[in-house]
Design a protein around this motif. Structure first.
Motif, PDB file in Angstrom:
ATOM      1  N   LEU A 154      13.975 -11.656   7.359  1.00 32.52           N
ATOM      2  CA  LEU A 154      15.242 -11.137   7.863  1.00 32.52           C
ATOM      3  C   LEU A 154      15.054 -10.074   8.940  1.00 32.52           C
ATOM      4  O   LEU A 154      15.829  -9.992   9.887  1.00 32.52           O
ATOM      5  N   ASP A 155      14.050  -9.228   8.790  1.00 34.07           N
ATOM      6  CA  ASP A 155      13.826  -8.114   9.708  1.00 34.07           C
ATOM      7  C   ASP A 155      12.327  -7.811   9.748  1.00 34.07           C
ATOM      8  O   ASP A 155      11.841  -7.016   8.943  1.00 34.07           O
ATOM      9  N   PRO A 156      11.584  -8.423  10.666  1.00 32.72           N
ATOM     10  CA  PRO A 156      10.127  -8.248  10.710  1.00 32.72           C
ATOM     11  C   PRO A 156       9.736  -6.884  11.275  1.00 32.72           C
ATOM     12  O   PRO A 156       9.072  -6.780  12.310  1.00 32.72           O
ATOM     13  N   ARG A 157      10.109  -5.832  10.573  1.00 36.16           N
ATOM     14  CA  ARG A 157       9.841  -4.473  11.056  1.00 36.16           C
ATOM     15  C   ARG A 157       8.378  -4.086  10.877  1.00 36.16           C
ATOM     16  O   ARG A 157       7.914  -3.131  11.486  1.00 36.16           O
ATOM     17  N   PHE A 158       7.668  -4.836  10.016  1.00 41.32           N
ATOM     18  CA  PHE A 158       6.242  -4.598   9.805  1.00 41.32           C
ATOM     19  C   PHE A 158       5.454  -5.827  10.225  1.00 41.32           C
ATOM     20  O   PHE A 158       6.027  -6.885  10.505  1.00 41.32           O
ATOM     21  N   ASP A 159       4.146  -5.684  10.258  1.00 42.79           N
ATOM     22  CA  ASP A 159       3.272  -6.805  10.559  1.00 42.79           C
ATOM     23  C   ASP A 159       3.542  -7.941   9.576  1.00 42.79           C
ATOM     24  O   ASP A 159       3.785  -7.702   8.389  1.00 42.79           O
ATOM     25  N   VAL A 160       3.521  -9.180  10.072  1.00 37.76           N
ATOM     26  CA  VAL A 160       3.723 -10.364   9.242  1.00 37.76           C
ATOM     27  C   VAL A 160       2.433 -11.178   9.273  1.00 37.76           C
ATOM     28  O   VAL A 160       1.954 -11.551  10.339  1.00 37.76           O
ATOM     29  N   VAL A 161       1.863 -11.454   8.093  1.00 38.68           N
ATOM     30  CA  VAL A 161       0.567 -12.114   8.011  1.00 38.68           C
ATOM     31  C   VAL A 161       0.682 -13.352   7.123  1.00 38.68           C
ATOM     32  O   VAL A 161       1.233 -13.291   6.027  1.00 38.68           O
ATOM     33  N   LYS A 162       0.143 -14.480   7.606  1.00 44.85           N
ATOM     34  CA  LYS A 162       0.037 -15.667   6.769  1.00 44.85           C
ATOM     35  C   LYS A 162      -1.100 -15.444   5.779  1.00 44.85           C
ATOM     36  O   LYS A 162      -2.248 -15.266   6.172  1.00 44.85           O
ATOM     37  N   ALA A 163      -0.761 -15.480   4.479  1.00 45.83           N
ATOM     38  CA  ALA A 163      -1.721 -15.064   3.462  1.00 45.83           C
ATOM     39  C   ALA A 163      -2.587 -16.200   2.930  1.00 45.83           C
ATOM     40  O   ALA A 163      -3.674 -15.964   2.424  1.00 45.83           O
ATOM     41  N   GLY A 164      -2.092 -17.439   2.993  1.00 48.61           N
ATOM     42  CA  GLY A 164      -2.850 -18.555   2.454  1.00 48.61           C
ATOM     43  C   GLY A 164      -2.673 -18.758   0.965  1.00 48.61           C
ATOM     44  O   GLY A 164      -3.122 -19.758   0.412  1.00 48.61           O
TER      45      GLY A 164
END
Length: 223
Positions: free
Chosen positions: A64-74
């Motif tokens: 909704l609000d990518p205010r922080f880093d977004v990481v694909k975790a697996g």
């Protein structure tokens, strides 16, 4: 990654904040080392700077609000938040030493967290059809206090659980946590239980033998 101590034949490591991408790389390396017999199993307790992580089932609409880093975790699951005040447990175990039962591992992991929360004064539970750890919030409504997300490679587990000790709960509003819109999130602090990471780790360690017994390990060293 700091050196830990051994408990029940498993390296037990307690740290403070570790950047998420760094921790993910360390887990990948350790998983491979365990699979090849070059390292012992590991329980790694730590925290992360604020980050949103996306599991393999994450939906773009839930960010909704990518205010922080977004990481694909697996890992399995959808979006979750990690940040200061939340204790993370990365559990890297060889399921070939038990019964190669991934569902059984997740069930035992949930039970480990539930028992530890109980020891620290919070009654929690599983919820039918919803992964994670649930409790009654201060308004009486059901809310999530802990998340579970795992990955298994070559029968060696990765990732694990997170428990909200005293994070900024407003940070969860940037996502739909675990894709669930009908329930909120809570923390031990919100429920009136001030628990430090050191206290949490000690209580969790006290329940380690019970967790390993639930896995029906075949060659368990004495704890």
């Amino acid at each position: 990654m700091e050196q830990g101590v051994e408990h029940c034949g498993i390296e037990w490591r307690e740290e403070g904040e570790v950047p998420y991408r760094e921790a993910l790389a360390c887990m990948e390396q350790r998983n491979a080392a365990i699979r090849h017999g070059a390292a012992s199993e590991l329980v790694w307790l730590l925290e992360h700077p604020p980050v949103y992580t996306a599991g393999t089932s994450a939906r773009d609409a839930d960010l909704l609000d990518p205010r922080f880093d977004v990481v694909k975790a697996g890992r399995g699951g959808q979006f979750t938040y990690h940040g200061p005040g939340q204790r993370i447990g990365y559990v890297l175990l060889d399921l070939a030493r038990s019964n190669r039962d991934v569902r059984g591992f997740v069930h035992a992991l949930e039970g480990w967290v539930i028992a530890t929360l109980s020891d620290l004064g919070v009654t929690s539970r599983r919820a039918e059809g919803r992964i994670g750890i649930w409790t009654d919030d201060i308004d009486g409504r059901e809310a999530k206090i802990g998340a579970i997300g795992v990955r298994v490679r070559g029968w060696v587990t990765m990732h694990g659980f997170s428990v909200n000790l005293a994070p900024d709960l407003a940070h969860f509003s940037g996502i739909v946590p675990c894709g669930i819109t009908d329930f909120g999130v809570t923390s031990m602090a919100r429920l009136g239980h001030e628990v430090t990471p050191v206290q949490w780790d000690a209580a969790l360690l006290g329940r380690l033998p019970d967790f390993l017994a639930a896995l029906n390990r075949r060659s368990e060293p004495a704890c």
